[in-house]
Design an enzyme around this catalytic site. Structure first.
Site, PDB file in Angstrom:
ATOM      1  N   GLU A   1       0.820  -1.216   0.000  1.00  0.00           N
ATOM      2  CA  GLU A   1       0.000   0.000   0.000  1.00  0.00           C
ATOM      3  C   GLU A   1       0.855   1.269   0.000  1.00  0.00           C
ATOM      4  O   GLU A   1       0.559   2.250   0.691  1.00  0.00           O
ATOM      5  CB  GLU A   1      -0.963   0.001   1.191  1.00  0.00           C
ATOM      6  CG  GLU A   1      -1.968  -1.141   1.141  1.00  0.00           C
ATOM      7  CD  GLU A   1      -2.984  -1.108   2.272  1.00  0.00           C
ATOM      8  OE1 GLU A   1      -2.873  -0.246   3.167  1.00  0.00           O
ATOM      9  OE2 GLU A   1      -3.899  -1.962   2.266  1.00  0.00           O
TER      10      GLU A   1
ATOM     11  N   GLU B   1      -4.208  -9.056   0.762  1.00  0.00           N
ATOM     12  CA  GLU B   1      -4.712  -8.703   2.099  1.00  0.00           C
ATOM     13  C   GLU B   1      -6.211  -8.530   2.009  1.00  0.00           C
ATOM     14  O   GLU B   1      -6.724  -7.917   1.062  1.00  0.00           O
ATOM     15  CB  GLU B   1      -4.059  -7.420   2.603  1.00  0.00           C
ATOM     16  CG  GLU B   1      -4.457  -7.016   4.010  1.00  0.00           C
ATOM     17  CD  GLU B   1      -3.674  -5.797   4.492  1.00  0.00           C
ATOM     18  OE1 GLU B   1      -2.459  -5.732   4.207  1.00  0.00           O
ATOM     19  OE2 GLU B   1      -4.269  -4.916   5.139  1.00  0.00           O
TER      20      GLU B   1
END
Length: 833
Positions: A419, A527
């Site tokens: 991210e 995720e």
């Protein structure tokens, strides 16, 4: 008597041979360090007086020893524990017989900003808290004199992490002693370019170091050994190594009908690299080898050894609950055992390089590992995080990770970022400092040789290409991936073309039509889920959903800092466990999933803030006690018979209680209350539980699962009476007397019939006698502010945990527990060499 002397002679000869043949000594260098909190600029000096410092053994995390506090600058997001500056020192001596040897010190990880000295000489620094590194001590060692290693650790600038980091020399340290001609650090690279069930070809590249002032000739042997230690085959070659230089040799061997490494049968060979000079062995170095082949198919997902395998993984942070960040092999093994029992087959090392012990265990136990390097690149996520060091250190840190880990058969993917904010265009050259901009733009000038046109790529795409290039040069055998919370093709990481697999974090609404935007590409959910649960806490009605917080950046609070265990509470960017698994299970093109998270962890107490100080995301709580959702996965991910009903049966008379059941290997489940049937329920294809809404009455709730009308399993939950006794249950009652092994002791209170009381919250005090100590206590409560090192703990929803650690003496440990209103109880744990 004659036989005794013969045996004694044989033992003496064997011991002599063992000592003589030990050409490489990798010694555990963790005992008897001196430690002091605070900073003293003279503490590196060999003559410094550290007599008043505390003596301890490593690994050590000083932060976990404190009480939790909202005043600590790490904030609850970083675990609400203190950072600071600490110093470590260790004295050691080297015998004169070793004066011609080379000495290296290997640190598996120091958090963070470490600086190291030997006898007053500065060896170097590493800001990254998760990276492993080595220093050469040879020029500064004084045989038969006092030698002093000094280490300064600076974790004072906070917050520098989005989760709990720990502080100190929190991983293992090794003193490596070798001859002048030896295999260099992480000096072998073993690959299997051809693998089938009939035959495997093995390629070994060995990097040999020569520290002599003259060139050296050596014979290099590569020996293939099976799991029982038997030699299968070997090859050898000659190598000339220049003075004070490295030489490289490439060798190949083959094996007929190899045993293939798999998640069900993680069979391990090893390669022994042996160096001989003048027919004398001067070094031996072992490398693990798992022979397997794998692929990712855009339509059909992941294949291991030609067989379709759905990756059923979890993400995990590195802390070990009440042990903090301090690495302990048994604590990691316990976590992996529980995950394996649940049916898990994958680990993502979120979001940093893991401890070597984790990877060793994953090799042995059969996990598909996504090995991760960075949580941020140039753009920071926390005020003092690694982004400030990234421009100078990213190449070295990434290189060292790949070199260290590339021989682990459990590793199937390299993840170079999680991210990272470089996914978007709002970071460009104008917003970077000069060093950061030049770092990437200079690299862009090298891309013309590779038919890549830098002007067509955003600076963030160029950085992605650069990082991927580093990985591929060191290990081209595994795919490269990033965890992305921007799932559109406009993501600069995707636009770089450098990713072998597309990784999505969350965004489940983009999974089914993935190929419309990413044709012919492979997908894995790096995720997912982020469901919120407190073990043993239930919010009804269970078919209503709580989405907390309303938005990721919007503060959220409520009087009770707990989340429901019914799988009816999740974050706005996530989903429930059942919704996630429904999609992953249904669609072949989804290679698998890494759930957030296997275990609760310190820090990031989403959706709350103080007094919460640890997470709610785990399938198991911080103490390692399973939440109810554990059994949903066990019913879906394993073939073993499962029937789990919840919640407990201690409620108010007449209250409507939702009773859920997870089950498998059955057609239906029938529920009984005090012997009266409440009906049978069956799951549909898209359901993973059944439930009944039951007006509460004291007594016994019983569930029976049936297959073709025949009973498969029975489970009961009873209303408990008054607490009358304490029960201690150890996961192992015999442990190693090695100063490191652990026994995890579950603490409960019982009623007169011996039933554990699920709502008990008694305060229990602990003491210990014998050959061990209390390493920590916990109960899984994310809101408890007492230090996890204190020898007392309240039960949280009926459970607490005591972690008992051995010392180095054989014998026994007696753990005692006492609480007002109960007789004292104890449990004996044996320690054995």
């Amino acid at each position: 008597m004659k036989r005794y002397y013969i045996l004694l002679l044989i033992s003496t000869i064997l011991l002599s041979c063992t000592t003589q043949d030990k050409v490489r000594d990798t010694a555990d260098f963790t005992d008897n360090w001196k430690f002091c909190m605070g900073d003293d600029s003279l503490a590196y000096n060999i003559q410094y007086d550290d007599s008043k410092w505390r003596t301890l053994n490593l690994p050590h995390d000083w932060s976990i020893e404190a009480d939790f506090s909202s005043d600590n600058p790490a904030t609850p997001g970083g675990g609400a524990l203190p950072g600071g500056i600490g110093w470590y020192r260790k004295e050691f001596t080297v015998g004169k017989s070793k004066e011609d040897k080379n000495f290296y010190i290997d640190f598996d990880g120091i958090y963070w900003n470490s600086k190291v000295w030997i006898n007053g000489h500065f060896l170097g620094e590493r800001p990254n808290g998760y990276i492993s590194f080595r220093y050469d001590l040879t020029p500064y060692i004084k045989p038969e004199e006092k030698n002093v290693i000094a280490v300064r650790v600076d974790n004072s600038q906070q917050p520098n992490s989005r989760w709990y980091s720990g502080s100190g020399i929190y991983r293992n340290v090794w003193l490596v002693t070798v001859n002048p001609v030896h295999v260099d650090h992480w000096g072998t690279y073993v690959t299997t370019p051809v693998v089938s069930e009939q035959k495997a070809e093995i390629k070994i590249i060995s990097n040999i170091r020569n520290t002599e002032p003259t060139s050296q000739n050596a014979d290099i042997y590569s020996i293939l050994v099976d799991a029982k230690g038997r030699e299968i085959t070997q090859t050898n070659g000659k190598l000339k190594i220049d003075a004070q230089a490295n030489g490289e040799i490439e060798q190949s061997i083959s094996i007929e009908k190899p045993v293939l490494w798999s998640v069900e049968n993680p069979y391990l060979y090893k390669i022994i690299t042996q160096i001989k000079q003048n027919d004398k062995i001067v070094d031996e170095y072992e490398t693990p080898l798992g022979i397997r082949y794998f692929s990712f198919d855009a339509e059909k997902g992941f294949f291991l050894n030609g067989k379709s395998v759905k990756i059923k993984g979890v993400c995990n942070h590195h802390d070990l609950g009440c042990l903090g960040a301090a690495v302990n092999t048994r604590a990691i093994e316990r976590q992996l055992e529980m995950l394996k029992e649940m049916g898990c087959n994958g680990i993502r090392t979120a979001h940093n390089p893991p401890a070597p012990e984790l990877l060793d265990l994953c090799d042995k136990m059969g996990f598909i590992v996504m090995d991760e390097t960075f949580d941020m690149w140039r753009k920071k996520k926390s005020p003092y995080d690694y982004s400030q060091y990234f421009p100078e250190w990213h190449e070295k840190d990434l290189t060292d990770l790949i070199l260290r880990d590339r021989n682990h058969p459990s590793i199937f993917m390299w993840c170079i970022g999680n991210e990272v904010l470089e996914q978007w265009s709002h970071i460009d050259a104008d917003t970077l400092d000069l060093q950061q901009a030049n770092m990437v733009l200079n690299f862009a000038n090298t891309l013309d040789k590779k038919n890549v046109k830098p002007k067509e790529l955003h600076i963030n795409s160029l950085l992605t290409v650069k990082l991927a290039d580093i990985v591929r040069k060191i290990d081209p055998t595994r795919p490269i991936i990033t965890g992305n919370n921007e799932t559109e093709p406009s993501n600069h990481i995707f636009r770089s073309g450098a990713m072998d697999i597309i990784g999505f974090n969350y965004h489940e609404y983009n999974w089914t039509d993935f190929h419309e935007k990413f044709p012919n590409q492979s997908l894995i959910i790096t995720e997912s889920t982020s469901a919120l649960m407190s073990r043993g806490y239930y919010q009804m009605p269970s078919d209503s959903m709580s989405i907390w917080p309303e938005r990721w950046d919007k503060p959220f609070d409520r009087p009770v800092h707990h989340c429901s265990s019914y799988d009816n509470c999740h974050v706005p960017w996530g989903t429930t466990h059942e919704d996630t698994w429904r999609l992953v299970k249904k669609y072949d093109h989804i290679s698998g999933v890494y759930l957030w998270t296997g275990f609760d962890y310190l820090g990031e107490p989403t959706p709350f803030w103080w007094p919460s100080r640890s997470s709610y995301f785990g399938i198991m709580d911080l103490a390692g006690f399973p939440k109810d959702i554990y059994y949903m996965y066990q019913s879906e991910w394993t073939d073993k018979d499962v029937l789990h009903i919840f919640p407990h049966w201690n409620w108010q008379e007449g209250q409507d209680i939702d009773v859920w059941a997870y089950y498998n290997n059955a057609d239906e489940v029938e529920l009984f209350l005090n012997g009266k049937s409440l009906g049978k329920k069956s799951k549909t294809d898209d359901q993973f539980h059944v439930f009944w809404r039951v007006p509460y009455k004291k007594g016994t709730l019983k569930a029976i699962s049936y297959k073709n009308g025949r009973e498969v399993m029975t489970k009961e939950v009873k209303t408990t009476g008054e607490a009358v006794s304490i029960r201690l249950t150890a996961d192992r009652q015999t442990i190693k007397a090695d100063g490191k092994d652990l026994s995890f002791v579950t603490v409960e209170v019982l009623d007169a019939e011996g039933n554990a009381i699920p709502v008990a919250d008694n305060l229990i005090d602990f003491s210990i006698e014998g050959n061990g100590f209390i390493a920590g206590t916990d109960n899984g409560d994310p809101t408890n502010s007492n230090s996890l090192k204190k020898p007392s703990r309240k039960l949280f929803n009926g459970k607490a945990l005591v972690v008992v650690q051995s010392n180095k003496n054989s014998g026994k440990i007696i753990l005692k527990a006492k609480s007002d209103g109960f007789e004292d109880v104890s449990i004996e744990i044996k320690t054995s060499k």
